[in-house]
Design an enzyme around this catalytic site. Structure first.
Site, mmCIF file in Angstrom:
data_model
loop_
_atom_site.group_PDB
_atom_site.id
_atom_site.type_symbol
_atom_site.label_atom_id
_atom_site.label_comp_id
_atom_site.label_asym_id
_atom_site.label_seq_id
_atom_site.Cartn_x
_atom_site.Cartn_y
_atom_site.Cartn_z
ATOM 1 C CD GLU A 1 -27.280 2.988 -53.321
ATOM 2 O OE1 GLU A 1 -27.388 4.199 -53.576
ATOM 3 O OE2 GLU A 1 -27.767 2.488 -52.285
ATOM 4 C CE1 TYR B 1 -25.469 8.269 -50.716
ATOM 5 C CE2 TYR B 1 -26.086 7.179 -52.773
ATOM 6 C CZ TYR B 1 -26.269 7.382 -51.417
ATOM 7 O OH TYR B 1 -27.226 6.671 -50.754
ATOM 8 C CG ASP C 1 -28.810 10.037 -49.142
ATOM 9 O OD1 ASP C 1 -28.643 10.380 -47.960
ATOM 10 O OD2 ASP C 1 -29.659 9.187 -49.486
#
Ligand code: SF4
Length: 373
Positions: free
Chosen positions: A56, A139, A157
């Protein structure tokens, strides 16, 4: 006169009805169509939080295709978060080359250090605690909480924003519509399989509900999608036009010596491209430079008989807040460079051993293409 907004305009009235169906449709689709990704646990397997976190962070700036080899390299060299914590920062920065802003690599290393030394090598499971770690924002904390630990978090996103904007035909342009898209996405998140659901929406946005030419015929949300019904999918999400970026100019010095080595130095730790290697340059400012004026910033007072030669062309690079144009001048060091902290002579063939940001690689590419010595 403006029409009063009907209760359906923001999607909230239909949300409960759509949410129930959307979640199950998307999960059924995901069970058949999920992408196989190096960091993703196979169906029925437990995800590795280190792999989820690492991927990520890498994916914050670049695409799945680019991240693949970097991810493989990182987990080969540093199989656990504790191994990464124990690595030299320079090795991590070097391995990060090509993945974008180095501040992220620095935070990655710092975060690994905290998880390894203060948390027994285990990432926290909830969003709030994750967000307290370096380099982890809204996020990423939601993505890790959902994917690694199955928490009911909703990572949103650009892909998920696009799916929501279309599913509910949200006309308000981005970025103003972000809070609404986020709340619509959160309203669809199921209590069970939240991690699969988050990944399903990511996959759907990446492979079916693409920015251009969405494949609505293949989409599990087709029957629920308002933009599909209205024929507006290709125009959504709407965006507020970007203002032109301010421009900055600079002059960079490609200085070589009689051995054909080039003069490079390390940028200051703090600030833009902090700690990265660079070719010396003038400050980057709003006005263009005259080469004579720029010479006072040169790393040598005497660039040989030929003086500084202006190389044809220029180097352009887009940063987040400004566009940069660099003129590159070349010279041979006749009497030794100024003493500069963190400066070294480097053979041109060895430039790849240093952590240069992309803008500096462009300078090297320009000079090498002209075979400047
Ligand atoms: Fe996107 Fe089309 Fe699916 Fe709507 S039906 S979510 S526009 S792919």
């Amino acid at each position: 006169m403006a029409r009063n907004a009907s209760p359906t305009d923001d999607g909230t009235d239909v949300l409960p009805r759509i949410a129930r169906k959307a979640a199950s449709h998307v999960l059924v689709w995901y069970d058949v169509n999920r992408r196989v990704l190096p960091w993703r646990a196979a169906s029925g397997e437990k995800p590795d939080p280190y792999h989820v976190w690492l991927s990520e962070i890498m994916l914050q700036q670049t695409t799945v295709a680019t991240v693949g080899p970097y991810f493989a390299d990182f987990v080969r060299r540093w199989p656990t978060v504790s191994d990464l914590a124990a690595a030299e920062l320079d090795d991590v920065l070097h391995a990060w080359q090509g993945l974008g802003y180095y501040a992220r690599a620095r935070n990655l290393h710092k975060c690994a250090g905290i998880v390894a030394s203060q948390m027994g090598g285990r990432f926290p499971e909830d969003e709030k605690a994750l967000k307290g770690l370096p380099g982890i924002g809204d996020y990423t904390s939601a993505a890790i909480a959902a994917i690694a630990f199955g928490k009911g978090a909703t990572p949103v996103d650009g892909n998920v924003e696009r799916v929501m904007a279309r599913l509910f035909a949200v006309k308000e342009p981005l970025p103003g519509s972000k809070p609404r898209l986020r709340s619509l996405a959160a309203g669809l998140t199921p209590a069970k399989r939240a991690g699969d659901y988050a990944q399903a929406l990511m996959d759907l946005g990446a492979t079916v509900c693409r920015p251009r030419n969405p494949s609505c015929d293949l989409c599990p949300l087709e029957g629920l999608c308002r933009a599909r019904r209205e024929g507006t999918a290709a125009r959504l999400p709407a965006r507020t036009p970007r203002k032109p970026q301010p421009k900055r100019y600079g002059v960079a010095f490609w200085m070589t010596n009689d051995d054909g080595a080039v003069f490079i130095r390390r940028r200051e730790e703090k600030g833009l491209l902090g700690g990265m290697m660079e070719f010396p340059s003038t400050p980057w400012r709003a006005e263009e430079w005259m080469v004579d004026e720029a010479a006072s910033y040169a790393p040598t007072p005497d660039p040989g008989k030929s003086g500084w030669r202006i190389l044809p062309g220029s180097v352009r690079h887009v940063f987040t807040h400004f566009d940069l144009e660099l003129q590159v001048v070349a010279g041979v060091c006749a009497k030794g460079a100024k003493r500069m902290d963190g400066a070294v002579w480097c053979p041109v063939s060895g430039l790849g051993d240093h952590a240069f940001p992309t803008v500096m690689k462009k300078i090297a590419a320009l000079a090498k293409s002209l075979e400047v010595d």
